[in-house]
Design a protein around this motif. Structure first.
Motif, mmCIF file in Angstrom:
data_model
loop_
_atom_site.group_PDB
_atom_site.id
_atom_site.type_symbol
_atom_site.label_atom_id
_atom_site.label_comp_id
_atom_site.label_asym_id
_atom_site.label_seq_id
_atom_site.Cartn_x
_atom_site.Cartn_y
_atom_site.Cartn_z
ATOM 1 N N ALA A 287 0.830 -1.208 0.000
ATOM 2 C CA ALA A 287 0.000 0.000 0.000
ATOM 3 C C ALA A 287 0.865 1.258 0.000
ATOM 4 O O ALA A 287 0.559 2.227 -0.705
ATOM 5 N N GLU A 288 1.937 1.242 0.769
ATOM 6 C CA GLU A 288 2.838 2.395 0.812
ATOM 7 C C GLU A 288 3.551 2.601 -0.531
ATOM 8 O O GLU A 288 3.679 3.727 -1.005
ATOM 9 N N ALA B 42 2.453 1.594 -3.467
ATOM 10 C CA ALA B 42 1.434 2.047 -4.418
ATOM 11 C C ALA B 42 1.235 3.555 -4.293
ATOM 12 O O ALA B 42 1.177 4.271 -5.299
ATOM 13 N N GLN B 43 1.152 4.035 -3.074
ATOM 14 C CA GLN B 43 0.979 5.470 -2.846
ATOM 15 C C GLN B 43 2.186 6.252 -3.363
ATOM 16 O O GLN B 43 2.038 7.308 -3.974
ATOM 17 N N MET B 44 3.384 5.724 -3.151
ATOM 18 C CA MET B 44 4.608 6.393 -3.598
ATOM 19 C C MET B 44 4.644 6.569 -5.115
ATOM 20 O O MET B 44 5.185 7.562 -5.610
ATOM 21 N N GLY C 297 1.865 6.467 -7.086
ATOM 22 C CA GLY C 297 0.654 7.103 -7.576
ATOM 23 C C GLY C 297 -0.382 6.188 -8.194
ATOM 24 O O GLY C 297 -1.128 6.603 -9.085
ATOM 25 N N SER D 211 -3.275 2.735 -7.255
ATOM 26 C CA SER D 211 -4.001 2.100 -6.153
ATOM 27 C C SER D 211 -3.292 0.819 -5.723
ATOM 28 O O SER D 211 -2.506 0.234 -6.480
ATOM 29 N N THR D 212 -3.583 0.397 -4.520
ATOM 30 C CA THR D 212 -3.025 -0.850 -4.012
ATOM 31 C C THR D 212 -3.456 -2.021 -4.885
ATOM 32 O O THR D 212 -2.655 -2.905 -5.193
#
Length: 72
Positions: free
Chosen positions: A26-27, A29-31, A33, A35-36
């Motif tokens: 999840a982290e 994916a956020q980095m 840009g 979605s998980t």
């Protein structure tokens, strides 16, 4: 914007780098840009990584040799 996609990759090496860095899917994916769920599908080989995502992922995980992970 480049629309190239990267089909071949070694998910086990990406997972090992994630563990080494102490980050979750999840982290990451956020980095980069996305979605998980999108990252999960890409890690499972169900979807291809865009070239821009490969670059961001390698930067986020300090992967210097992109070919080691994304090319066979």
């Amino acid at each position: 914007m480049q629309r190239l996609e990267v089909e071949a990759m070694n998910a086990n090496l990406i997972k090992a780098k994630m563990k080494e860095k102490g980050v979750t899917q999840a982290e990451v994916a956020q980095m980069i840009g996305i979605s998980t769920n999108s990252l999960s599908r890409k890690m499972l080989g169900k979807r291809d990584f865009k070239l821009s995502e490969v670059r961001m992922l390698c930067d986020a995980l300090s992967i210097e040799n992109k070919a080691e992970i994304f090319l066979d």
